[in-house]
Each structure stands twice: as C-alpha cells, then as structure tokens.
Design an enzyme around this catalytic site. Structure first.
Site, PDB file in Angstrom:
ATOM      1  N   SER A   1       0.872  -1.252   0.022  1.00  0.00           N
ATOM      2  CA  SER A   1       0.124  -0.130  -0.023  1.00  0.00           C
ATOM      3  C   SER A   1       0.787   1.354  -0.060  1.00  0.00           C
ATOM      4  CB  SER A   1      -0.925   0.001   1.252  1.00  0.00           C
ATOM      5  OG  SER A   1      -1.709  -0.986   1.330  1.00  0.00           O
TER       6      SER A   1
ATOM      7  N   HIS B   1      -0.753  -2.703  -7.096  1.00  0.00           N
ATOM      8  CA  HIS B   1      -1.560  -2.230  -5.888  1.00  0.00           C
ATOM      9  C   HIS B   1      -2.860  -2.653  -6.206  1.00  0.00           C
ATOM     10  CE1 HIS B   1      -2.654   0.896  -2.790  1.00  0.00           C
ATOM     11  NE2 HIS B   1      -2.875  -0.439  -2.294  1.00  0.00           N
TER      12      HIS B   1
ATOM     13  N   GLU C   1      -3.131   0.029  -9.303  1.00  0.00           N
ATOM     14  CA  GLU C   1      -2.234   1.052  -9.307  1.00  0.00           C
ATOM     15  C   GLU C   1      -1.011   0.508  -9.573  1.00  0.00           C
ATOM     16  OE1 GLU C   1      -1.790   3.254  -5.299  1.00  0.00           O
ATOM     17  OE2 GLU C   1      -1.638   5.290  -6.508  1.00  0.00           O
TER      18      GLU C   1
ATOM     19  N   ASN D   1      -3.223   5.872  -1.434  1.00  0.00           N
ATOM     20  CA  ASN D   1      -2.938   6.097   0.086  1.00  0.00           C
ATOM     21  C   ASN D   1      -2.576   7.545   0.447  1.00  0.00           C
ATOM     22  OD1 ASN D   1      -4.240   3.677   1.002  1.00  0.00           O
ATOM     23  ND2 ASN D   1      -2.423   2.651   0.051  1.00  0.00           N
TER      24      ASN D   1
HETATM   25  N1  CAA Z   1     -17.188 -10.943  -3.529  1.00  0.00           N
HETATM   26  C1  CAA Z   1     -18.033 -11.220  -4.422  1.00  0.00           C
HETATM   27  N2  CAA Z   1     -19.453 -10.289  -4.177  1.00  0.00           N
HETATM   28  C2  CAA Z   1     -19.370  -9.410  -3.043  1.00  0.00           C
HETATM   29  C3  CAA Z   1     -17.980  -9.151  -2.258  1.00  0.00           C
HETATM   30  C4  CAA Z   1     -16.857 -10.040  -2.690  1.00  0.00           C
HETATM   31  N3  CAA Z   1     -15.488 -10.049  -2.050  1.00  0.00           N
HETATM   32  N4  CAA Z   1     -18.068  -8.200  -1.527  1.00  0.00           N
HETATM   33  C5  CAA Z   1     -19.293  -7.865  -1.518  1.00  0.00           C
HETATM   34  N5  CAA Z   1     -20.025  -8.591  -2.276  1.00  0.00           N
HETATM   35  C6  CAA Z   1     -21.421  -8.123  -2.948  1.00  0.00           C
HETATM   36  C7  CAA Z   1     -22.225  -8.135  -1.602  1.00  0.00           C
HETATM   37  O1  CAA Z   1     -22.572  -9.589  -1.558  1.00  0.00           O
HETATM   38  C8  CAA Z   1     -23.377  -7.372  -2.472  1.00  0.00           C
HETATM   39  O2  CAA Z   1     -24.116  -8.364  -3.137  1.00  0.00           O
HETATM   40  P1  CAA Z   1     -25.729  -8.148  -3.121  1.00  0.00           P
HETATM   41  O3  CAA Z   1     -26.032  -6.936  -4.168  1.00  0.00           O
HETATM   42  O4  CAA Z   1     -26.311  -9.135  -3.978  1.00  0.00           O
HETATM   43  O5  CAA Z   1     -26.296  -7.958  -1.740  1.00  0.00           O
HETATM   44  C9  CAA Z   1     -22.785  -6.594  -3.427  1.00  0.00           C
HETATM   45  O6  CAA Z   1     -21.402  -7.074  -3.653  1.00  0.00           O
HETATM   46  C10 CAA Z   1     -22.546  -5.036  -2.853  1.00  0.00           C
HETATM   47  O7  CAA Z   1     -22.111  -5.198  -1.518  1.00  0.00           O
HETATM   48  P2  CAA Z   1     -22.966  -4.339  -0.226  1.00  0.00           P
HETATM   49  O8  CAA Z   1     -24.345  -4.279  -0.485  1.00  0.00           O
HETATM   50  O9  CAA Z   1     -22.599  -5.169   0.898  1.00  0.00           O
HETATM   51  O10 CAA Z   1     -22.269  -3.254  -0.211  1.00  0.00           O
HETATM   52  P3  CAA Z   1     -22.023  -1.760  -1.212  1.00  0.00           P
HETATM   53  O11 CAA Z   1     -23.118  -1.779  -2.002  1.00  0.00           O
HETATM   54  O12 CAA Z   1     -21.591  -0.988  -0.209  1.00  0.00           O
HETATM   55  O13 CAA Z   1     -20.890  -2.401  -1.731  1.00  0.00           O
HETATM   56  C11 CAA Z   1     -18.665  -2.150  -1.980  1.00  0.00           C
HETATM   57  C12 CAA Z   1     -19.663  -2.809  -1.329  1.00  0.00           C
HETATM   58  C13 CAA Z   1     -18.229  -2.312  -3.310  1.00  0.00           C
HETATM   59  C14 CAA Z   1     -17.197  -2.712  -0.981  1.00  0.00           C
HETATM   60  C15 CAA Z   1     -18.626  -0.585  -1.501  1.00  0.00           C
HETATM   61  O14 CAA Z   1     -19.119  -0.633  -0.212  1.00  0.00           O
HETATM   62  C16 CAA Z   1     -17.531   0.147  -1.888  1.00  0.00           C
HETATM   63  O15 CAA Z   1     -17.085   0.598  -2.894  1.00  0.00           O
HETATM   64  N6  CAA Z   1     -16.815   0.562  -0.772  1.00  0.00           N
HETATM   65  C17 CAA Z   1     -15.513   1.182  -0.639  1.00  0.00           C
HETATM   66  C18 CAA Z   1     -14.408   0.297  -0.996  1.00  0.00           C
HETATM   67  C19 CAA Z   1     -13.225   1.033  -1.086  1.00  0.00           C
HETATM   68  O16 CAA Z   1     -12.928   2.268  -0.909  1.00  0.00           O
HETATM   69  N7  CAA Z   1     -12.061   0.389  -1.405  1.00  0.00           N
HETATM   70  C20 CAA Z   1     -10.774   0.693  -1.508  1.00  0.00           C
HETATM   71  C21 CAA Z   1     -10.107   0.659   0.039  1.00  0.00           C
HETATM   72  S1  CAA Z   1      -8.610   1.372  -0.027  1.00  0.00           S
HETATM   73  C22 CAA Z   1      -7.642   0.130  -0.659  1.00  0.00           C
HETATM   74  O17 CAA Z   1      -7.861  -0.896  -1.036  1.00  0.00           O
HETATM   75  C23 CAA Z   1      -6.061   0.428  -0.806  1.00  0.00           C
HETATM   76  C24 CAA Z   1      -5.144   0.387   0.282  1.00  0.00           C
HETATM   77  O18 CAA Z   1      -4.080   0.106   0.215  1.00  0.00           O
HETATM   78  C25 CAA Z   1      -5.718   0.307   1.921  1.00  0.00           C
HETATM   79  P1  NAD Z   2      -3.511  -9.245   6.275  1.00  0.00           P
HETATM   80  O1  NAD Z   2      -3.163  -9.199   7.633  1.00  0.00           O
HETATM   81  O2  NAD Z   2      -4.953  -9.615   5.919  1.00  0.00           O
HETATM   82  O3  NAD Z   2      -2.898 -10.700   5.482  1.00  0.00           O
HETATM   83  C1  NAD Z   2      -1.432 -10.848   5.705  1.00  0.00           C
HETATM   84  C2  NAD Z   2      -1.171 -12.398   5.504  1.00  0.00           C
HETATM   85  O4  NAD Z   2       0.289 -12.561   5.042  1.00  0.00           O
HETATM   86  C3  NAD Z   2      -1.495 -13.138   6.867  1.00  0.00           C
HETATM   87  O5  NAD Z   2      -2.496 -14.333   6.133  1.00  0.00           O
HETATM   88  C4  NAD Z   2      -0.059 -13.717   7.123  1.00  0.00           C
HETATM   89  O6  NAD Z   2      -0.205 -15.033   7.720  1.00  0.00           O
HETATM   90  C5  NAD Z   2       0.524 -13.485   5.826  1.00  0.00           C
HETATM   91  N1  NAD Z   2       2.168 -13.364   5.999  1.00  0.00           N
HETATM   92  C6  NAD Z   2       2.756 -12.493   6.805  1.00  0.00           C
HETATM   93  N2  NAD Z   2       4.038 -12.795   6.726  1.00  0.00           N
HETATM   94  C7  NAD Z   2       4.364 -13.619   5.852  1.00  0.00           C
HETATM   95  C8  NAD Z   2       5.417 -14.303   5.348  1.00  0.00           C
HETATM   96  N3  NAD Z   2       6.594 -13.948   5.570  1.00  0.00           N
HETATM   97  N4  NAD Z   2       5.486 -15.486   4.419  1.00  0.00           N
HETATM   98  C9  NAD Z   2       4.126 -15.738   4.110  1.00  0.00           C
HETATM   99  N5  NAD Z   2       2.919 -15.247   4.363  1.00  0.00           N
HETATM  100  C10 NAD Z   2       3.106 -14.121   5.306  1.00  0.00           C
HETATM  101  O7  NAD Z   2      -3.120  -8.323   5.291  1.00  0.00           O
HETATM  102  P2  NAD Z   2      -3.691  -7.727   3.894  1.00  0.00           P
HETATM  103  O8  NAD Z   2      -4.647  -6.607   4.416  1.00  0.00           O
HETATM  104  O9  NAD Z   2      -4.331  -8.686   3.022  1.00  0.00           O
HETATM  105  O10 NAD Z   2      -2.491  -6.879   3.452  1.00  0.00           O
HETATM  106  C11 NAD Z   2      -1.474  -7.492   2.611  1.00  0.00           C
HETATM  107  C12 NAD Z   2      -0.894  -6.562   1.804  1.00  0.00           C
HETATM  108  O11 NAD Z   2      -1.696  -5.857   0.697  1.00  0.00           O
HETATM  109  C13 NAD Z   2       0.004  -5.336   2.496  1.00  0.00           C
HETATM  110  O12 NAD Z   2       1.129  -4.998   1.973  1.00  0.00           O
HETATM  111  C14 NAD Z   2      -1.161  -4.322   2.534  1.00  0.00           C
HETATM  112  O13 NAD Z   2      -0.613  -2.991   2.795  1.00  0.00           O
HETATM  113  C15 NAD Z   2      -1.598  -4.396   1.036  1.00  0.00           C
HETATM  114  N6  NAD Z   2      -3.166  -3.878   0.843  1.00  0.00           N
HETATM  115  C16 NAD Z   2      -3.899  -4.013   1.889  1.00  0.00           C
HETATM  116  C17 NAD Z   2      -5.228  -3.557   1.541  1.00  0.00           C
HETATM  117  C18 NAD Z   2      -6.579  -3.600   2.542  1.00  0.00           C
HETATM  118  O14 NAD Z   2      -7.507  -3.052   2.213  1.00  0.00           O
HETATM  119  N7  NAD Z   2      -6.353  -4.523   3.469  1.00  0.00           N
HETATM  120  C19 NAD Z   2      -5.550  -2.976   0.295  1.00  0.00           C
HETATM  121  C20 NAD Z   2      -4.533  -2.792  -0.631  1.00  0.00           C
HETATM  122  C21 NAD Z   2      -3.344  -3.169  -0.268  1.00  0.00           C
END
Ligand code: CAA
Ligand code: NAD
Length: 283
Positions: free
Chosen positions: A120, A141, A153, A191
C-alpha cells in the site's frame, strides 16, 4: 519473457485471497502461499463464498466457479513457487519482512519472472534493491475488495524496466482491471490521498466531534462515499492503516501525516477492524 500461465500469490489474507480469486477466475493456475495454515483454509472458504455470490448474481457461470477453484493450489512452503511465471506478494505491510521475502523469491523463481508487490505504501525501489533483478520488480496495488474493485495502481520503481510495466499492465487487462501508473513515493497516489482522510476521521472521533455513526453518515450522505471512513478503516484493517500512515509520516516527514493516537491505541489492543471482530464497530 515466458508467457504467463501460473501466478504465485504470497499472503492469503484480506488481499491475497482476492488476488488469487481474480487470477484463477481469469484462467491462470494459481499457487497461493501463506506462512499460516489457518490463513490458507480461511482464504479458500472466502474465495468459494465470493465466487458463489458472483454465480448467484449471474455475473459468472456455476461451471466457471468450479473451474476457478480447480486452478487454485495452496501451500505453506515458498518452494511451491519455483515454477510460477509471475509473482504478486501480499504479506504484512512491513518493509523489513517484505525485503527478506523478495531476496528469497529472487533465489526461488526463474530470473525472467516479474516480482510484484501489492504494498500500500512501501518503496518498490527498496524491494527491488533486495533482489538481483530490480528491473523486474514493480508495485501492483489492487484495491479491496479485489473481486469488485476495478483499479490496480501500478508503481514503477527507480530501476523498473518499461517492459516489466507493460507486462504487468497487460496482465491487469486480462484480469479485467484498469491499471493506472504512479511514481514510487510513499503511499503512491491512492493512500497519499485516502489515508489522511481516514486519519482525520479518527481524530474527529477522538476529539468527540461526532459518533462513529455520525462521522460515517456525514461522509456517506453528504459526499456520496459508498462507505464512511471509519467503516472503510475497519474494512481495510487498522493495523494496515497504521502501517501506511507510518510510511507516509516517516517518508514525507510532514507532521500532517502523524497517525492519530486513538488509532495506535486500538492497534495495540488488537482491535484491527473486521478481521479481528472489533474496530470502530463490532462484527
Ligand atoms: N466478492 C463477491 N461479491 C461481493 C464481495 C466479494 N468480495 N463483497 C461484496 N460483494 C457483494 C455483496 O454480497 C453485495 O451483493 P448483493 O447486491 O447481492 O447484496 C454486493 O457486492 C454489494 O455489496 P453490499 O451491498 O454489501 O455493499 P455495497 O453496495 O456498499 O458495496 C463495496 C460494497 C463495493 C465494497 C462498496 O461498499 C465500496 O465500494 N466500498 C468502498 C471500497 C473502497 O474504498 N475500497 C478501497 C479501499 S483502499 C484500498 O484498497 C487500498 C489500500 O492500500 C488500503
Ligand atoms: P492481512 O493481515 O489480511 O494478511 C496478511 C497475510 O500474510 C497473513 O495471512 C499472514 O499470515 C501472511 N504473512 C505474513 N508474513 C508472511 C511471510 N513472511 N510469508 C508468508 N505469509 C506471510 O493483510 P492484507 O490486508 O491482506 O494486506 C496485505 C498487503 O496488501 C499489505 O502490503 C497491505 O498494505 C496491502 N493492501 C491491503 C489492503 C487492504 O485493504 N487491507 C488494500 C490494498 C493493499
């Protein structure tokens, strides 16, 4: 470079299981590796459930679900990755742990294999420098939940070759994703913009400006966000949010990225959001 047939995914948590699912669904053989056996069992169940939902909704056929599950193999031993053609790493967001893994992957896999990271925020250049093939190391990403979100990304490290970026970009197309490129700076694009918003929402809660429901409600109803920032933080994982904020804070040196003390306290207490059953909400 060999044609990609088999993809190795390391880390079977929130992201790794989704990445394995979309790769298997797109027709690739997938080897999913995690150091923890229970994580692999959970991942298989999650993938079965997610593919099942997609069948229910008519997005994929029932036989496609079975075929995808048939292309998925799991292992706890990294040596299972020896024959793969492309790597996506999705383990814990910790630079030292990822560096050690990249050095090991460099030894295990063929020299032509691209080693990508789903990090991330961590520097792709640093991960590349832990290998003898920095030209073949890049960031891939994916967004959570991987089966539903279309963005990937793509991050070009200092030494990443344009040919490697082109291979990753065409792989994204085969997975049905849209690739957008970002430079290798802490937090990249996604992020750098998302985490300050989530952090500010946590400060807003800590200072008593609003309840979690009010803070999330304002952003959902007022800004049309699909999830409020605290719900989204729980969904991402509070440990992941904290790790990303630390990388932004350390890497950019600007106090505006300092992680909220409430976030630190919750992570210290093991309240990691959805995956631990408790975060800003209870699951
Ligand atoms: N696989 C298959 N289907 C899924 C699923 C999955 N993993 N997750 C949810 N669904 C389905 C649900 O079952 C639901 O189906 P129904 O319409 O039949 O009920 C449908 O998708 C819609 O889900 P929900 O009604 O529960 O919720 P929603 O309409 O809010 O949609 C969502 C879900 C797409 C996750 C939406 O809430 C959303 O876009 N949220 C924001 C997600 C976001 O911002 N993601 C980025 C996070 S940041 C990141 O990833 C980067 C990082 O490094 C941290
Ligand atoms: P998580 O905690 O859900 O899962 C991490 C997994 O990695 C665990 O199952 C753990 O057992 C395994 N693990 C840790 N060290 C290991 C090793 N040395 N060898 C093998 N397995 C190992 O984490 P996550 O949320 O899936 O995040 C994973 C990566 O994806 C991170 O780099 C995170 O920043 C990135 N990411 C996370 C998100 C999110 O929304 N959670 C979104 C985009 C990217």
């Amino acid at each position: 470079m060999t044609e990609i047939r088999t993809v190795g995914v390391i880390g079977a948590g929130t992201m790794g299981n989704g990445i394995a699912q979309v790769c298997a669904h797109a027709g690739f053989d997938v080897r999913l590796v995690d150091a923890a056996e229970p994580a692999l069992d959970r991942a298989r169940r999650t993938i079965e459930k997610s593919l099942g939902k997609l069948v229910e909704k008519g997005k994929i056929k029932a036989e496609d679900r079975e075929a995808a599950l048939g292309r998925l193999a799991t292992a706890i031993d990294l040596d299972a990755l020896a024959p793969v053609d492309f790597i996506v790493e999705a383990i814990v967001e910790d630079a030292a742990v990822k560096k050690t893994l990249f050095t090991r992957l460099d030894e295990i896999t063929r020299p032509d294999v691209i080693l990508s990271s789903n990090t991330s925020s961590i520097s792709i250049t640093v991960l590349g420098a832990a290998t003898r093939r920095p030209d073949k190391v890049l960031g891939m990403h994916f967004m959570n939940p991987v089966p539903l979100m279309t963005l990937v990304e793509l991050i070009r490290g200092q030494a990443t070759a344009p040919e490697s970026m082109a291979v990753a970009s065409s792989l994204c197309t085969r997975l049905g994703k849209t690739a957008l490129e970002a430079a290798d700076y802490p937090g990249f694009i996604a992020n750098r913009i998302l985490m300050p918003m989530i952090n500010e929402a946590i400060y807003t809660l800590m200072e008593g400006v609003g309840t979690p429901e009010a803070i999330d409600g304002v952003m959902k109803l007022g800004m049309n966000h699909p999830m409020g920032p605290l719900t989204l933080a729980d969904f991402i994982g509070l440990d992941v949010c904290l790790a990303i904020l630390n990388v932004l804070h350390d890497g950019l040196g600007d106090p505006k990225y300092r992680p909220c003390p409430l976030l630190k306290r919750m992570v210290a207490a093991g309240q990691l959001g959805r995956k631990s059953g408790r975060g800003f909400y209870t699951y």
